[in-house]
Design a protein around this motif. Sequence first.
Motif, PDB file in Angstrom:
ATOM      1  N   GLN A   1      -3.906  -0.594  13.645  1.00 41.49           N
ATOM      2  CA  GLN A   1      -4.695   0.630  13.769  1.00 41.49           C
ATOM      3  C   GLN A   1      -5.180   1.103  12.399  1.00 41.49           C
ATOM      4  OE1 GLN A   1      -5.699   2.065  16.713  1.00 41.49           O
ATOM      5  NE2 GLN A   1      -7.044   3.146  15.315  1.00 41.49           N
ATOM      6  N   ILE A   2      -4.340   0.958  11.370  1.00 40.81           N
ATOM      7  CA  ILE A   2      -4.776   1.284  10.009  1.00 40.81           C
ATOM      8  C   ILE A   2      -5.958   0.393   9.642  1.00 40.81           C
ATOM      9  CG2 ILE A   2      -4.145   1.190   7.560  1.00 40.81           C
ATOM     10  CD1 ILE A   2      -1.316   1.981   8.357  1.00 40.81           C
TER      11      ILE A   2
ATOM     12  N   LEU B   1       0.853  -1.182   0.000  1.00 39.66           N
ATOM     13  CA  LEU B   1       0.000   0.000   0.000  1.00 39.66           C
ATOM     14  C   LEU B   1       0.891   1.234   0.000  1.00 39.66           C
ATOM     15  CD1 LEU B   1      -2.956   1.023   0.351  1.00 39.66           C
ATOM     16  CD2 LEU B   1      -2.557   0.951   2.802  1.00 39.66           C
ATOM     17  N   ARG B   2       0.611   2.141  -0.908  1.00 39.31           N
ATOM     18  CA  ARG B   2       1.404   3.371  -0.977  1.00 39.31           C
ATOM     19  C   ARG B   2       0.656   4.482  -0.243  1.00 39.31           C
ATOM     20  NH1 ARG B   2       5.483   3.178  -4.553  1.00 39.31           N
ATOM     21  NH2 ARG B   2       5.431   5.402  -4.984  1.00 39.31           N
ATOM     22  N   LEU B   3       1.302   5.033   0.796  1.00 44.69           N
ATOM     23  CA  LEU B   3       0.695   6.086   1.611  1.00 44.69           C
ATOM     24  C   LEU B   3       1.567   7.331   1.570  1.00 44.69           C
ATOM     25  CD1 LEU B   3      -0.145   3.929   4.758  1.00 44.69           C
ATOM     26  CD2 LEU B   3      -1.719   4.626   2.956  1.00 44.69           C
ATOM     27  N   ASP B   4       0.945   8.483   1.789  1.00 45.23           N
ATOM     28  CA  ASP B   4       1.720   9.716   1.905  1.00 45.23           C
ATOM     29  C   ASP B   4       2.644   9.615   3.117  1.00 45.23           C
ATOM     30  OD1 ASP B   4       0.429  10.860  -0.285  1.00 45.23           O
ATOM     31  OD2 ASP B   4      -1.138  11.775   0.956  1.00 45.23           O
ATOM     32  N   ALA B   5       3.787  10.266   3.033  1.00 45.33           N
ATOM     33  CA  ALA B   5       4.790  10.175   4.091  1.00 45.33           C
ATOM     34  C   ALA B   5       4.248  10.652   5.433  1.00 45.33           C
ATOM     35  CB  ALA B   5       6.032  10.973   3.702  1.00 45.33           C
ATOM     36  N   ASP B   6       3.468  11.754   5.431  1.00 45.17           N
ATOM     37  CA  ASP B   6       2.959  12.266   6.705  1.00 45.17           C
ATOM     38  C   ASP B   6       1.943  11.316   7.333  1.00 45.17           C
ATOM     39  OD1 ASP B   6       1.161  12.848   4.646  1.00 45.17           O
ATOM     40  OD2 ASP B   6       0.396  14.659   5.630  1.00 45.17           O
ATOM     41  N   VAL B   7       1.149  10.630   6.507  1.00 45.51           N
ATOM     42  CA  VAL B   7       0.182   9.659   7.018  1.00 45.51           C
ATOM     43  C   VAL B   7       0.933   8.482   7.639  1.00 45.51           C
ATOM     44  CG1 VAL B   7      -1.646   8.030   6.374  1.00 45.51           C
ATOM     45  CG2 VAL B   7      -1.605  10.325   5.372  1.00 45.51           C
ATOM     46  N   LEU B   8       1.926   7.979   6.926  1.00 46.29           N
ATOM     47  CA  LEU B   8       2.713   6.855   7.420  1.00 46.29           C
ATOM     48  C   LEU B   8       3.442   7.222   8.708  1.00 46.29           C
ATOM     49  CD1 LEU B   8       3.594   3.973   6.910  1.00 46.29           C
ATOM     50  CD2 LEU B   8       5.452   4.867   5.505  1.00 46.29           C
TER      51      LEU B   8
ATOM     52  N   ALA C   1       4.173   6.614  14.463  1.00 47.47           N
ATOM     53  CA  ALA C   1       4.391   7.283  15.747  1.00 47.47           C
ATOM     54  C   ALA C   1       3.535   6.663  16.853  1.00 47.47           C
ATOM     55  CB  ALA C   1       4.089   8.778  15.613  1.00 47.47           C
ATOM     56  N   LEU C   2       2.499   5.918  16.478  1.00 47.77           N
ATOM     57  CA  LEU C   2       1.651   5.258  17.467  1.00 47.77           C
ATOM     58  C   LEU C   2       2.387   4.123  18.165  1.00 47.77           C
ATOM     59  CD1 LEU C   2      -1.687   5.041  15.444  1.00 47.77           C
ATOM     60  CD2 LEU C   2      -1.105   6.671  17.247  1.00 47.77           C
TER      61      LEU C   2
END
Length: 94
Positions: free
Chosen positions: A80-81, A60-67, A72-73
């Motif tokens: 959680q995703i 799955l390709r996600l934006d860096a800030d989302v990842l 960070a969790l």
Amino acid sequence: MPRKKSAGPRSFGEPLTDDPDDAPELLDEFFRTGEIRVDGKIVRRGRPPLGTQPKSSVTLRLDADVLDAYRALGRGWQSQINADLRRVRKLKKA
């Protein structure tokens, strides 16, 4: 290069018994079946089998800030995703 000296048998700790003949005999059946049993029950190595509906591995390709926010969790960020996607799609737990 000089060879390192062996630590010898001291590195393995104390022997379990004074008599090496007290060790259980490994019979041909053990090597044929490759099973280890404790109290008659087979002991299996590795991860236990999953339920009736195991999870699938995907890329799955996600934006860096989302990842970064999920990572960070800490531990369980991938779960959680999964939980967030279930909530958004209004899916019930299997």
